[in-house]
Design an enzyme around this catalytic site. Structure first.
Site, short mmCIF file in Angstrom:
data_model
loop_
_atom_site.label_atom_id
_atom_site.label_comp_id
_atom_site.label_asym_id
_atom_site.label_seq_id
_atom_site.Cartn_x
_atom_site.Cartn_y
_atom_site.Cartn_z
N GLY B 149 0.83 -1.20 0.00
CA GLY B 149 0.00 0.00 0.00
C GLY B 149 0.85 1.24 0.00
O GLY B 149 2.05 1.20 0.30
N CYS B 150 0.24 2.37 -0.37
CA CYS B 150 1.00 3.61 -0.54
C CYS B 150 1.47 4.16 0.81
O CYS B 150 2.65 4.48 1.00
CB CYS B 150 0.19 4.64 -1.30
SG CYS B 150 -1.46 4.95 -0.64
N TYR B 151 0.54 4.30 1.76
CA TYR B 151 0.96 4.75 3.09
C TYR B 151 1.95 3.76 3.67
O TYR B 151 2.90 4.12 4.37
CB TYR B 151 -0.25 4.81 4.03
CG TYR B 151 -1.17 5.98 3.84
CD1 TYR B 151 -0.73 7.29 4.04
CD2 TYR B 151 -2.52 5.80 3.53
CE1 TYR B 151 -1.59 8.36 3.91
CE2 TYR B 151 -3.39 6.87 3.39
CZ TYR B 151 -2.93 8.15 3.59
OH TYR B 151 -3.78 9.22 3.47
N THR B 154 5.58 3.94 2.44
CA THR B 154 6.16 5.20 2.88
C THR B 154 6.54 5.12 4.36
O THR B 154 7.63 5.54 4.77
CB THR B 154 5.16 6.35 2.67
OG1 THR B 154 4.65 6.28 1.35
CG2 THR B 154 5.81 7.70 2.89
#
Lengths: 337, 337, 337, 337
Positions: B149-151, B154
């Site tokens: 996932g993007c979050y 990161t």
């Protein structure tokens, strides 16, 4: 105390109506409507109203509304408006209609542009067009006001002084207009999704935008000659504001100063039109009922700039301006903040 | 020549996949899918692709896809992904799944957060989690990659070096993350309409965001102790980018320079993580596959900043990075522009 | 009729001051100052004021200002404020100072954070800190009010009820705050140029932002224990608004409902604090003097959200709120629109 | 290996030049210049280049540059460009000048619009105007290329096919153009501060914008008749992109399809002009070297839409396109991503 209702309370213009009307302590908002059967509290719909207005949005009939309210702001979509307005009027309500249903005088023109047969055609032509800078005298006694479109009033206010003086050719007027995204309404659509319109500008509705016949009809009335415009709306990455950049052709040589004087004279005593020296920016009218207008020459070509907040002077603000005149309040009540 | 298909080609991540894959002349995009029965041309869906890719988005079965493609990027929503991936794998395709369906190892955890029973539970736990900075060696031989996932990526990239060294408490880690609106997808919703999220910032999914268990599971694996985080995502008025501002508690006193050295050593040879001296800004990674990381102290409190482009390093970029490793292309192919 | 002057009329907070004060028909704005020798008309500086206020921005001495005005809003930068305020007070003016010069009680702390020796140190400690929600009773009789910083009041209002009850640890409080760009002022700088901060979010002033000691001092007074916070401001791509996401540690288990009740009781009768159920969004307070507050749990971690308009509740609005109390006007005069 | 230098490396166009040139492995960037005496590293100036280019921005003389480089991109402001270009050419460098200094053929026209006497007038008129879609054959052998302005190429590409065919009146052409803020450069100015241009649109430079004579001169050459345009640029709240909405008057009736065919024939084989059916949006060309063009009729009025990225096709992209032709690389090298 004037009791008012707002039909179609979930949209952006309705929110502005509420905020403006809350400033008038002689006005009581007595009813809000929406189609939702759950009757949501208005602060669920518009969270910024938290603690400011304790009303639910109900699915009310015209008769139920008329039981409570003297005045109705109809912020429904076109077609839906003309389905309820005859009943509201019959029940004694006075109405400001923010939709397009009563703006045009000819049912055939309405049908051509809106692709619906008008179901209340006898009122077309006799309904007062609510642009107080042009026809303030007709508004106080009206029971139904057709509130102008947002692009429409921005463009008309910018061209009317020249048209009234016969200083510009009535045809071939180019209106290149730029609007913030709130003008497209609050129904989720791909085209107004944040990542679709942020960081981008484009035109839309070229040759087909429904404000075209409205601009033409009003300016024809103002100038007495049949007006034809080329109207190109653009979707601009900002919430609010319209800038109309307009290119009319002068019929005779006139200086910039002379033109500005004509504008100032035309709008003498009109509290919401500001004829200014610099080029208007939409930020300077955002959140206000002002229309800022100026002109420039590029060589011999006259360029007229007109800027409004599409939700205020282009919708809710002028609606309340009309209401103030109808109900006997000072024209600027609630509108200068 | 590698033949690839993209399932779910209408979204923002799919567009980025296409743009990145077009840079690799050894890759041929052979199929795109969408649910639309009209089989729209991809340039109708993503007009920026005009003239760049001549394919329609078809409603294809896994078998039809497998007839054409060797590799499949599955950009479908969760649930929809696990409905097709077993068939794709059975038909011999290798798959990078951008959904969440294969990211968690425990079907019960999946069911708790996603409110669906997992229909392919035997693959959970054995599917490779596609964060090449952590587990590059497992990726080349994998047939199915769960793309992070993007979050998640990161946050993980920002915390992994400290966790691996045991320098921070595994619990009570606060992750305050800010994402651009494209992270919410391309389906029209009121909350992501332009006027709703422009000129505003707010939090959402507090305590319930589905990237929480994913962050916790991966960091637990990295550090060997059970990790618990407080994850607060915020919707930020910009198209792209994630900034994670993270507040872990150090288990011992370490200087900023020493921490930066630990990060640099951890990411030695990793082409897409930049350990920098200044605080990252999302604009500096927008459109790239970089993750920019830095740390600061405010008194004794360590703060870790990690920034990515949510659609690239947070989705399509890392997906192609995984694909490159699987297909034998250099890891950076198409990803440094 | 109260005669007021605004020193430093060219900035964003001064514009909001003017707009708010124009709503009070008992107030006359009699002087505006700027350093410009050309004495520009205020509508040249702030074009949105066209036709609303006919004053020039003059380079006036404190004595000249005191000749005209009873009240002075000092919107000068820090240092510049303390250079004129002693004279204004000596000449009989009452002053609301929007700078930081009189907010801290200890000249040494001032010097440490602002890198200037305080030149009026005897007033520190005795000047009333103008947060009416905390100390409304001290404001009416004050001659000098230190108007709070924007981040400061947003954070303090969100934490004060818990601090007053002793429900949170006084140290280790994480305040992750997001501000619109107007908070950085109107002087052209690379960092606030449109293309530099549009489409990007980043943190700044980590560990060094000057609102830190102010938050700590006020909350220490509220709770009676020395408060230490980790304050991380972020520059967010929007004009206005602050959202503070705060992570205090509870000293005992308390339910969300109980905490919301504590907040509601604490702010009972305070017209500008709205304790709400949903997570605040800055758009819902933009252009208003409201501070919207709510709380959520993520597991055991309490998260407090507080949102204001940095130029209104964070600057000009609270300044007028203080002025209203000092001058005997209803507290909400001009502030609810 | 071609060795290139960039003079004036701190601006937005220079950043794009660097990013594009880094994609060509046969190009080595050997020098960057700025006026700063501290010789900042390029990643301090453009943080997104971190880890991608290890060069400092030095204050170099033309001779020092010529010692290192074969090609020079001159991204200095006008006047500064013509102060160094004669020396660069004398020292054997080939130059693409992104400033306006060599775009016009008549020194008197230059002086009128730029308010400077041209100090290298003998090169005016013989310098090749670098719009490869019009004059690709002259570019390969040129030593100095005048790179077009951003508005200029957008407008010219949109009008050239009609002008070449003699299908439109050469005078009275209205060009209503909308540009993102990066077009105003990277020097901090009040007018391009974030809060000044966000949420606002306005026109500027009406009748005085310096791209006017450039558009007129090039189109005059294309059509063989003296062209006069009314050019109205607007500052639009987005980072990048230009949309030119143009209103030429047809000299004879032609259908939309026929006009689109004329455009497609005119741009046959030109890789960066896309003649499309829908109205262009700037987001679809952002970050690319494409110019998207379409036409619509509103009644009898033809409207031409042309969209580019002002920093790419409007500056750095076409500069590299010219460079590619000069240096013998394929025209699209580094420009399709």
């Amino acid at each position: 105390m004037t009791k008012v209702a707002i039909m179609g309370a979930t949209g952006y213009a309705a929110l502005e109506l509420i905020k403006i009307l809350l400033r008038n302590s002689d006005v009581e908002i007595v009813a809000l409507t929406s189609r939702s059967e759950s009757a949501p509290h208005i602060s669920e719909i518009h969270p910024c109203l938290e603690g400011r207005l304790d009303l639910r949005c109900e699915a009310l009939t015209p008769a139920e509304i008329a039981d409570r309210a003297d005045f109705v702001f109809c912020a429904l979509p076109h077609v839906a408006s003309m389905e309820v307005i005859p009943d509201l009027l019959a029940d004694g309500c006075r109405v400001v209609d923010l939709s397009a249903d009563y703006r045009l005088s000819d049912p055939a023109v309405y049908e051509k542009w809106y692709h619906h047969v008008h179901i209340d055609p006898t009122r077309l032509g006799s309904t007062v067009y609510g642009l107080p800078e042009l026809w303030a005298e007709k508004i106080p006694s009206a029971d139904l006001i057709a509130n102008p479109g947002c692009y429409t009033s921005t463009a008309i206010l910018g061209l009317a002084p020249l048209m009234a003086k016969g200083l510009v050719e009535p045809t071939g007027i180019i209106i290149d207009a730029k609007s913030g995204v709130s003008g497209a309404g609050r129904n989720p659509k791909l085209g107004t999704l944040y990542p679709e319109c942020n960081e981008s500008i484009t035109a839309y509705g070229v040759g087909t935008h429904r404000h075209t016949p409205e601009i033409e009809e009003v300016l024809t009335t103002v100038g007495g000659k049949e007006v034809k415009v080329t109207f190109t709306p653009h979707l601009t990455p900002m919430n609010r504001g319209i800038l109309a950049t307009m290119y009319p052709r002068l019929t005779e040589a006139v200086s910039r100063d002379a033109i500005l004087d004509i504008y100032r004279a035309f709008y003498q005593g009109k509290p919401f039109v500001r004829v200014i020296d610099r080029i208007p920016a939409t930020k300077d009218v955002a959140g206000t009922n002002y229309c800022d207008i100026s002109v420039q020459f590029a060589g011999d070509q006259l360029i007229v700039f007109s800027a409004t907040d599409n939700l205020i002077k282009g919708a809710a603000g002028v609606a309340v301006q009309n209401f103030n005149l109808m109900a006997g309040y000072p024209e600027t009540t609630g509108l200068i903040v």
